[in-house]
Write a protein that holds these residues in place. Structure first.
Motif, short mmCIF file in Angstrom:
data_model
loop_
_atom_site.label_atom_id
_atom_site.label_comp_id
_atom_site.label_asym_id
_atom_site.label_seq_id
_atom_site.Cartn_x
_atom_site.Cartn_y
_atom_site.Cartn_z
N UNK A 195 2.78 -10.33 9.69
CA UNK A 195 1.79 -10.94 8.80
C UNK A 195 1.93 -10.40 7.38
N UNK A 196 2.12 -9.11 7.25
CA UNK A 196 2.28 -8.52 5.92
C UNK A 196 3.55 -9.02 5.25
N UNK A 197 4.64 -9.11 6.00
CA UNK A 197 5.90 -9.60 5.42
C UNK A 197 5.81 -11.07 5.05
N UNK A 198 5.04 -11.83 5.82
CA UNK A 198 4.89 -13.26 5.55
C UNK A 198 4.19 -13.53 4.22
N UNK A 199 3.40 -12.58 3.75
CA UNK A 199 2.71 -12.78 2.47
C UNK A 199 3.70 -12.81 1.32
N UNK A 200 4.86 -12.17 1.50
CA UNK A 200 5.84 -12.10 0.43
C UNK A 200 5.46 -11.13 -0.67
N UNK A 201 4.41 -10.36 -0.44
CA UNK A 201 3.91 -9.44 -1.47
C UNK A 201 4.17 -7.98 -1.15
N UNK A 202 4.93 -7.72 -0.11
CA UNK A 202 5.28 -6.34 0.22
C UNK A 202 6.79 -6.18 0.10
N UNK A 203 7.21 -4.99 -0.15
CA UNK A 203 8.63 -4.70 -0.29
C UNK A 203 9.09 -3.98 0.98
N UNK A 204 10.00 -4.56 1.69
CA UNK A 204 10.45 -3.99 2.96
C UNK A 204 11.12 -2.64 2.77
N UNK A 205 11.66 -2.40 1.58
CA UNK A 205 12.34 -1.14 1.32
C UNK A 205 11.42 -0.05 0.77
N UNK A 206 10.12 -0.34 0.69
CA UNK A 206 9.18 0.66 0.17
C UNK A 206 9.21 1.90 1.05
N UNK A 207 9.23 3.04 0.41
CA UNK A 207 9.33 4.30 1.14
C UNK A 207 7.95 4.87 1.40
N UNK A 208 7.76 5.37 2.60
CA UNK A 208 6.51 6.01 2.97
C UNK A 208 6.69 7.51 3.03
N UNK A 209 5.89 8.16 3.86
CA UNK A 209 6.02 9.61 4.00
C UNK A 209 7.45 10.01 4.38
N UNK A 210 7.89 11.08 3.85
CA UNK A 210 9.23 11.62 4.12
C UNK A 210 10.33 10.66 3.68
N UNK A 211 10.00 9.79 2.74
CA UNK A 211 10.96 8.83 2.16
C UNK A 211 11.60 7.91 3.20
N UNK A 212 10.83 7.49 4.19
CA UNK A 212 11.34 6.59 5.22
C UNK A 212 10.84 5.16 4.97
N UNK A 213 11.69 4.20 5.27
CA UNK A 213 11.29 2.80 5.17
C UNK A 213 10.48 2.43 6.40
N UNK A 214 9.74 1.32 6.34
CA UNK A 214 9.00 0.87 7.53
C UNK A 214 9.92 0.65 8.74
N UNK A 215 11.11 0.11 8.50
CA UNK A 215 12.06 -0.10 9.59
C UNK A 215 12.46 1.22 10.23
N UNK A 216 12.75 2.22 9.41
CA UNK A 216 13.12 3.53 9.93
C UNK A 216 11.97 4.15 10.71
N UNK A 217 10.75 3.99 10.23
CA UNK A 217 9.58 4.55 10.91
C UNK A 217 9.40 3.91 12.28
#
Length: 76
Positions: free
Chosen positions: A22-44
């Motif tokens: 749902x968040x990705x469908x909005x087109x307003x989030x960046x899939x490569x955004x880094x979270x804690x410990x510099x990890x992407x959502x995919x890596x997490x």
């Protein structure tokens, strides 16, 4: 938007594939955004064994890469 990127990271890390989608469908989030410990959502998601969330996130990454490749080819 930083808040949406944080929400994406939390959803992926928690394994909530529906929320990730749902968040990705909005087109307003960046899939490569880094979270804690510099990890992407995919890596997490992968790191925590949340395969469904990882598949949703990786599908977005593949689709984006495909669009970039097509755009580069069109410019040539």
């Amino acid at each position: 938007n930083a808040r949406k990127a944080d929400a994406l990271w939390v959803a992926a890390a928690a394994g909530n594939a529906a929320c990730v989608g749902a968040l990705l469908a909005t087109g307003r989030v960046v899939i490569d955004a880094r979270g804690p410990q510099s990890k992407t959502p995919l890596a997490a998601a992968c790191e925590r064994g949340h395969l469904a969330a990882a598949r949703v996130a990786s599908g977005c990454v593949r689709a984006r890469r495909g669009r970039q490749t097509r755009a580069r080819s069109a410019r040539r």
